[in-house]
Design a protein around this motif. Structure first.
Motif, PDB file in Angstrom:
ATOM      1  N   THR A  79       0.855  -1.185   0.000  1.00  0.00           N
ATOM      2  CA  THR A  79       0.000   0.000   0.000  1.00  0.00           C
ATOM      3  C   THR A  79       0.894   1.239   0.000  1.00  0.00           C
ATOM      4  O   THR A  79       1.799   1.360   0.830  1.00  0.00           O
ATOM      5  N   PRO A  80       0.640   2.154  -0.922  1.00  0.00           N
ATOM      6  CA  PRO A  80       1.501   3.340  -0.984  1.00  0.00           C
ATOM      7  C   PRO A  80       1.173   4.337   0.118  1.00  0.00           C
ATOM      8  O   PRO A  80       0.093   4.286   0.726  1.00  0.00           O
ATOM      9  N   GLN A  81       2.091   5.226   0.355  1.00  0.00           N
ATOM     10  CA  GLN A  81       1.894   6.337   1.280  1.00  0.00           C
ATOM     11  C   GLN A  81       0.672   7.123   0.801  1.00  0.00           C
ATOM     12  O   GLN A  81       0.511   7.357  -0.397  1.00  0.00           O
ATOM     13  N   SER A  82      -0.171   7.555   1.713  1.00  0.00           N
ATOM     14  CA  SER A  82      -1.373   8.279   1.299  1.00  0.00           C
ATOM     15  C   SER A  82      -1.404   9.726   1.786  1.00  0.00           C
ATOM     16  O   SER A  82      -2.261  10.490   1.371  1.00  0.00           O
ATOM     17  N   THR A  83      -0.484  10.088   2.664  1.00  0.00           N
ATOM     18  CA  THR A  83      -0.392  11.480   3.106  1.00  0.00           C
ATOM     19  C   THR A  83       1.041  11.955   2.902  1.00  0.00           C
ATOM     20  O   THR A  83       1.988  11.173   2.971  1.00  0.00           O
ATOM     21  N   PHE A  84       1.150  13.238   2.666  1.00  0.00           N
ATOM     22  CA  PHE A  84       2.452  13.845   2.412  1.00  0.00           C
ATOM     23  C   PHE A  84       2.562  15.105   3.252  1.00  0.00           C
ATOM     24  O   PHE A  84       1.547  15.667   3.690  1.00  0.00           O
ATOM     25  N   LEU A  85       3.774  15.558   3.481  1.00  0.00           N
ATOM     26  CA  LEU A  85       3.995  16.751   4.291  1.00  0.00           C
ATOM     27  C   LEU A  85       3.555  18.015   3.571  1.00  0.00           C
ATOM     28  O   LEU A  85       3.013  18.931   4.172  1.00  0.00           O
ATOM     29  N   ASN A  86       3.830  18.050   2.261  1.00  0.00           N
ATOM     30  CA  ASN A  86       3.534  19.218   1.437  1.00  0.00           C
ATOM     31  C   ASN A  86       3.814  18.852  -0.023  1.00  0.00           C
ATOM     32  O   ASN A  86       4.220  17.717  -0.311  1.00  0.00           O
ATOM     33  N   LEU A  87       3.631  19.789  -0.913  1.00  0.00           N
ATOM     34  CA  LEU A  87       3.842  19.528  -2.335  1.00  0.00           C
ATOM     35  C   LEU A  87       5.297  19.161  -2.626  1.00  0.00           C
ATOM     36  O   LEU A  87       5.570  18.287  -3.452  1.00  0.00           O
ATOM     37  N   MET A  88       6.213  19.790  -1.935  1.00  0.00           N
ATOM     38  CA  MET A  88       7.635  19.475  -2.121  1.00  0.00           C
ATOM     39  C   MET A  88       7.901  18.013  -1.765  1.00  0.00           C
ATOM     40  O   MET A  88       8.661  17.333  -2.462  1.00  0.00           O
ATOM     41  N   ASP A  89       7.300  17.532  -0.716  1.00  0.00           N
ATOM     42  CA  ASP A  89       7.459  16.143  -0.293  1.00  0.00           C
ATOM     43  C   ASP A  89       7.004  15.191  -1.404  1.00  0.00           C
ATOM     44  O   ASP A  89       7.670  14.194  -1.698  1.00  0.00           O
ATOM     45  N   VAL A  90       5.889  15.504  -2.046  1.00  0.00           N
ATOM     46  CA  VAL A  90       5.387  14.672  -3.148  1.00  0.00           C
ATOM     47  C   VAL A  90       6.395  14.657  -4.289  1.00  0.00           C
ATOM     48  O   VAL A  90       6.734  13.597  -4.825  1.00  0.00           O
ATOM     49  N   ILE A  91       6.880  15.823  -4.644  1.00  0.00           N
ATOM     50  CA  ILE A  91       7.820  15.926  -5.774  1.00  0.00           C
ATOM     51  C   ILE A  91       9.124  15.205  -5.450  1.00  0.00           C
ATOM     52  O   ILE A  91       9.680  14.505  -6.300  1.00  0.00           O
ATOM     53  N   GLU A  92       9.624  15.364  -4.232  1.00  0.00           N
ATOM     54  CA  GLU A  92      10.847  14.662  -3.839  1.00  0.00           C
ATOM     55  C   GLU A  92      10.672  13.150  -3.907  1.00  0.00           C
ATOM     56  O   GLU A  92      11.542  12.430  -4.390  1.00  0.00           O
ATOM     57  N   LYS A  93       9.535  12.671  -3.434  1.00  0.00           N
ATOM     58  CA  LYS A  93       9.273  11.227  -3.465  1.00  0.00           C
ATOM     59  C   LYS A  93       9.085  10.729  -4.900  1.00  0.00           C
ATOM     60  O   LYS A  93       9.520   9.632  -5.245  1.00  0.00           O
ATOM     61  N   ALA A  94       8.453  11.544  -5.732  1.00  0.00           N
ATOM     62  CA  ALA A  94       8.293  11.181  -7.149  1.00  0.00           C
ATOM     63  C   ALA A  94       9.665  11.119  -7.829  1.00  0.00           C
ATOM     64  O   ALA A  94       9.930  10.197  -8.607  1.00  0.00           O
ATOM     65  N   TYR A  95      10.520  12.092  -7.516  1.00  0.00           N
ATOM     66  CA  TYR A  95      11.871  12.080  -8.080  1.00  0.00           C
ATOM     67  C   TYR A  95      12.599  10.800  -7.670  1.00  0.00           C
ATOM     68  O   TYR A  95      13.202  10.123  -8.509  1.00  0.00           O
ATOM     69  N   GLN A  96      12.543  10.458  -6.402  1.00  0.00           N
ATOM     70  CA  GLN A  96      13.235   9.263  -5.914  1.00  0.00           C
ATOM     71  C   GLN A  96      12.674   8.000  -6.561  1.00  0.00           C
ATOM     72  O   GLN A  96      13.420   7.103  -6.946  1.00  0.00           O
ATOM     73  N   LEU A  97      11.362   7.949  -6.703  1.00  0.00           N
ATOM     74  CA  LEU A  97      10.721   6.817  -7.371  1.00  0.00           C
ATOM     75  C   LEU A  97      11.226   6.685  -8.809  1.00  0.00           C
ATOM     76  O   LEU A  97      11.619   5.595  -9.242  1.00  0.00           O
ATOM     77  N   GLU A  98      11.225   7.786  -9.540  1.00  0.00           N
ATOM     78  CA  GLU A  98      11.659   7.752 -10.935  1.00  0.00           C
ATOM     79  C   GLU A  98      13.147   7.419 -11.041  1.00  0.00           C
ATOM     80  O   GLU A  98      13.550   6.680 -11.938  1.00  0.00           O
ATOM     81  N   TYR A  99      13.943   7.937 -10.127  1.00  0.00           N
ATOM     82  CA  TYR A  99      15.373   7.633 -10.160  1.00  0.00           C
ATOM     83  C   TYR A  99      15.607   6.146  -9.878  1.00  0.00           C
ATOM     84  O   TYR A  99      16.433   5.504 -10.525  1.00  0.00           O
ATOM     85  N   ASN A 100      14.852   5.594  -8.933  1.00  0.00           N
ATOM     86  CA  ASN A 100      14.979   4.160  -8.645  1.00  0.00           C
ATOM     87  C   ASN A 100      14.517   3.311  -9.827  1.00  0.00           C
ATOM     88  O   ASN A 100      15.114   2.263 -10.104  1.00  0.00           O
TER      89      ASN A 100
END
Length: 167
Positions: A79-100
Motif C-alpha cells: 500500500t503506498p503512502q497516502s499522506t504527504f507533508l507538502n507539495l515538495m514532499d510529493v515531488i521529492e518522493k516522485a523524483y526518488q521513485l523515478e530515479y529508482n
C-alpha cells in the motif's frame, strides 16, 4: 512442439520491473488523491496522468512476457503512502521513485545484455529512455523549488499552476 520462452532469469528480472511499474502506478494515484484533497488541483491532474502512464508501462511489460509464452503472475504491491507533508514532499518522493526506476532498468539491461539477449535489451530501451526523461523532469522541478518556503501555501499554489499547468 512447445514454443520458446525467455530465460528464467530474464523473466524474473522483468517481473521485478513489472512490480516497480505497478508500485509507481499506485504511488501516483495516491499522490494525485492527496494533491486534490489539499487544493493542488493541477498537481493532482498531473499525477493522475503519471499514474496512467505507469499503467501503460506495466501493460507493455506484461504483453512482452505473454508474447514470449510466459504465464504472468501479477505482483503483490505494498500500500503506498497516502499522506504527504507538502507539495515538495510529493515531488521529492516522485523524483526518488523515478530515479529508482531508472536504476532498475539500467541494472536489468546490464543483466540482459550480459546474457546476449538482444531482443529483450532492445525492448528495455523504451523504458531507459522514459526513465531518463522522467528523472530530468523531476530534477528540473526540484531545482525550481530550491529556496522556496514550502510552508507558504500561497506560493506553493502559484507553483502548482507554474509546475503543472498546461505548456
Amino acid at each position: 512442439m512447445k514454443p520458446n520462452s525467455l530465460n528464467q532469469n530474464t523473466i524474473d528480472a522483468l517481473l521485478v520491473r513489472l512490480k516497480d511499474e505497478f508500485t509507481a502506478y499506485y504511488f501516483y494515484r495516491s499522490a494525485s488523491n492527496w494533491c486534490n484533497n489539499v487544493g493542488f488541483k493541477r498537481a493532482g491532474e498531473y499525477f493522475a496522468n503519471e499514474s496512467a502512464d505507469e499503467l501503460v508501462h506495466a501493460k507493455k511489460i506484461e504483453n512482452f512476457l505473454v508474447d514470449w509464452n510466459v504465464d504472468v503472475t501479477l505482483p503483490v504491491i505494498n500500500t503506498p503512502q497516502s499522506t504527504f507533508l507538502n507539495l515538495m514532499d510529493v515531488i521529492e518522493k516522485a523524483y526518488q521513485l523515478e530515479y529508482n526506476l531508472y536504476l532498475g532498468y539500467e541494472f536489468t539491461s546490464d543483466e540482459i545484455i550480459t546474457r546476449k539477449e538482444h531482443t529483450t535489451y532492445g525492448f528495455l530501451q523504451f523504458f531507459r529512455d522514459i526513465q531518463l526523461k522522467s528523472v530530468a523532469e523531476y530534477s528540473d522541478m526540484l531545482n525550481l523549488l530550491d529556496g522556496v518556503d514550502i510552508r507558504d501555501k500561497a506560493k506553493l499554489l502559484l507553483l502548482d499552476e507554474h509546475l503543472f499547468g498546461e505548456e
